[in-house]
Motif scaffolding. Structure first.
Motif, PDB file in Angstrom:
ATOM      1  N   ALA A  37      70.435  17.681  38.815  1.00 22.54           N
ATOM      2  CA  ALA A  37      71.013  18.362  40.330  1.00 22.54           C
ATOM      3  C   ALA A  37      70.207  18.153  41.437  1.00 22.54           C
ATOM      4  CB  ALA A  37      71.751  19.571  39.843  1.00 22.54           C
ATOM      5  N   GLY A  38      70.743  18.901  42.509  1.00 15.19           N
ATOM      6  CA  GLY A  38      69.685  19.231  43.391  1.00 15.19           C
ATOM      7  C   GLY A  38      70.567  19.740  45.081  1.00 15.19           C
ATOM      8  N   LEU A  39      70.326  20.437  45.736  1.00 18.18           N
ATOM      9  CA  LEU A  39      70.866  20.625  46.953  1.00 18.18           C
ATOM     10  C   LEU A  39      70.297  19.562  48.132  1.00 18.18           C
ATOM     11  CD1 LEU A  39      71.898  23.034  48.541  1.00 18.18           C
ATOM     12  CD2 LEU A  39      69.191  23.404  49.427  1.00 18.18           C
ATOM     13  N   ARG A  40      71.255  19.040  48.587  1.00 17.91           N
ATOM     14  CA  ARG A  40      72.116  18.342  49.424  1.00 17.91           C
ATOM     15  C   ARG A  40      71.958  19.212  51.350  1.00 17.91           C
ATOM     16  NH1 ARG A  40      73.222  13.677  49.988  1.00 17.91           N
ATOM     17  NH2 ARG A  40      73.755  13.476  48.409  1.00 17.91           N
ATOM     18  N   LEU A  41      71.146  18.574  51.347  1.00 20.28           N
ATOM     19  CA  LEU A  41      70.857  19.376  53.412  1.00 20.28           C
ATOM     20  C   LEU A  41      71.733  18.135  53.862  1.00 20.28           C
ATOM     21  CD1 LEU A  41      70.696  21.481  54.646  1.00 20.28           C
ATOM     22  CD2 LEU A  41      68.423  20.223  55.036  1.00 20.28           C
ATOM     23  N   PHE A  42      72.691  18.765  55.472  1.00 18.48           N
ATOM     24  CA  PHE A  42      72.971  17.141  55.707  1.00 18.48           C
ATOM     25  C   PHE A  42      73.418  18.270  57.209  1.00 18.48           C
ATOM     26  CE2 PHE A  42      76.325  18.897  52.949  1.00 18.48           C
ATOM     27  CZ  PHE A  42      77.414  19.231  54.304  1.00 18.48           C
ATOM     28  N   PHE A  57      75.980  21.716  46.406  1.00 16.91           N
ATOM     29  CA  PHE A  57      75.337  21.534  45.150  1.00 16.91           C
ATOM     30  C   PHE A  57      76.113  19.755  44.784  1.00 16.91           C
ATOM     31  CE2 PHE A  57      74.523  25.709  44.433  1.00 16.91           C
ATOM     32  CZ  PHE A  57      73.027  26.082  44.782  1.00 16.91           C
ATOM     33  N   ASP A  58      74.839  18.671  44.929  1.00 11.52           N
ATOM     34  CA  ASP A  58      75.533  17.563  43.925  1.00 11.52           C
ATOM     35  C   ASP A  58      74.564  17.301  42.734  1.00 11.52           C
ATOM     36  OD1 ASP A  58      77.177  16.813  45.726  1.00 11.52           O
ATOM     37  OD2 ASP A  58      75.209  15.510  46.761  1.00 11.52           O
ATOM     38  N   ASP A  59      75.724  16.913  41.886  1.00 10.71           N
ATOM     39  CA  ASP A  59      75.349  16.839  40.221  1.00 10.71           C
ATOM     40  C   ASP A  59      74.369  15.009  40.691  1.00 10.71           C
ATOM     41  OD1 ASP A  59      76.795  18.406  39.165  1.00 10.71           O
ATOM     42  OD2 ASP A  59      78.664  16.558  39.242  1.00 10.71           O
ATOM     43  N   GLU A  60      74.154  14.697  41.209  1.00 14.69           N
ATOM     44  CA  GLU A  60      72.406  13.386  41.785  1.00 14.69           C
ATOM     45  C   GLU A  60      72.890  13.527  42.831  1.00 14.69           C
ATOM     46  OE1 GLU A  60      74.184  10.837  38.298  1.00 14.69           O
ATOM     47  OE2 GLU A  60      75.754   9.748  39.917  1.00 14.69           O
ATOM     48  N   PRO A  61      71.499  12.610  43.231  1.00 16.08           N
ATOM     49  CA  PRO A  61      71.868  12.544  44.876  1.00 16.08           C
ATOM     50  C   PRO A  61      72.513  10.611  44.599  1.00 16.08           C
ATOM     51  CG  PRO A  61      69.571  11.221  43.160  1.00 16.08           C
ATOM     52  CD  PRO A  61      70.025  12.550  42.032  1.00 16.08           C
ATOM     53  N   GLU A  62      72.568   9.916  45.908  1.00 12.23           N
ATOM     54  CA  GLU A  62      73.237   9.047  46.250  1.00 12.23           C
ATOM     55  C   GLU A  62      72.365   8.034  46.604  1.00 12.23           C
ATOM     56  OE1 GLU A  62      76.563   8.044  46.514  1.00 12.23           O
ATOM     57  OE2 GLU A  62      76.821   9.892  45.681  1.00 12.23           O
ATOM     58  N   PRO A  63      71.922   6.401  45.800  1.00  8.74           N
ATOM     59  CA  PRO A  63      70.996   5.653  46.084  1.00  8.74           C
ATOM     60  C   PRO A  63      70.465   5.538  47.208  1.00  8.74           C
ATOM     61  CG  PRO A  63      73.506   4.472  45.267  1.00  8.74           C
ATOM     62  CD  PRO A  63      73.967   6.095  45.706  1.00  8.74           C
ATOM     63  N   ILE A  75      66.100  18.015  46.299  1.00 10.17           N
ATOM     64  CA  ILE A  75      66.420  18.055  47.403  1.00 10.17           C
ATOM     65  C   ILE A  75      66.855  16.591  47.968  1.00 10.17           C
ATOM     66  CG2 ILE A  75      66.728  18.439  49.837  1.00 10.17           C
ATOM     67  CD1 ILE A  75      66.353  21.114  49.178  1.00 10.17           C
ATOM     68  N   PHE A  76      68.283  16.752  48.757  1.00 12.67           N
ATOM     69  CA  PHE A  76      69.177  15.244  48.887  1.00 12.67           C
ATOM     70  C   PHE A  76      69.433  15.442  50.285  1.00 12.67           C
ATOM     71  CE2 PHE A  76      71.290  15.566  44.847  1.00 12.67           C
ATOM     72  CZ  PHE A  76      70.032  15.450  43.745  1.00 12.67           C
ATOM     73  N   VAL A  77      69.121  14.114  51.012  1.00 16.22           N
ATOM     74  CA  VAL A  77      68.929  14.454  52.428  1.00 16.22           C
ATOM     75  C   VAL A  77      69.257  13.068  52.618  1.00 16.22           C
ATOM     76  CG1 VAL A  77      67.852  14.755  54.759  1.00 16.22           C
ATOM     77  CG2 VAL A  77      67.438  15.770  52.917  1.00 16.22           C
TER      78      VAL A  77
END
Length: 120
Positions: A37-42, A57-63, A75-77
């Motif tokens: 999991a991680g923090l999504r910043l958008f 917070f997201d369980d997993e990143p998008e592709p 971190i997911f962006v």
């Protein structure tokens, strides 16, 4: 020292150690696996200046996300947000009246008076 994305390019954002520590504590409090999991910043439309930051917070990143790790925090962006926040730094500020995450964005040309929205 800059972090790198999984594809070897420079990370779209940097994260201070304080911000990573605070976010990791919150992630663990939610019972999420910090290895996945991680923090999504958008960036989203809204606010008096036109654009505003969002975090969740997201369980997993998008592709198609840029995925980076900073001080143990993932971190997911998403690609659309990257063009607005590339080169930014996520920090955590604690003061007498308020505490919270803050994005220092070098792409901003103007911000609203409350600092919640911006224009590039």
């Amino acid at each position: 020292m800059s972090a790198e994305a999984a594809n070897g390019e420079e990370a779209p954002v940097r994260v201070t150690e304080v911000a990573a520590s605070e976010a990791l504590s919150l992630l663990e409090g939610e019972g999420l696996d910090t290895d996945v999991a991680g923090l999504r910043l958008f960036v989203q439309q809204g606010g008096c200046a036109g654009l505003s930051y969002g975090m969740r917070f997201d369980d997993e990143p998008e592709p198609d996300d840029a995925v980076t790790e900073h001080h143990g925090l993932r971190i997911f962006v998403d690609p659309a947000s990257q063009k607005y926040i590339g080169g930014s730094t996520l920090d955590y500020e604690a003061g007498l009246q308020a505490a919270g995450f803050h994005v220092e964005n070098p792409n901003v040309v103007s911000e609203c008076g409350c600092g919640e929205s911006f224009r590039t």
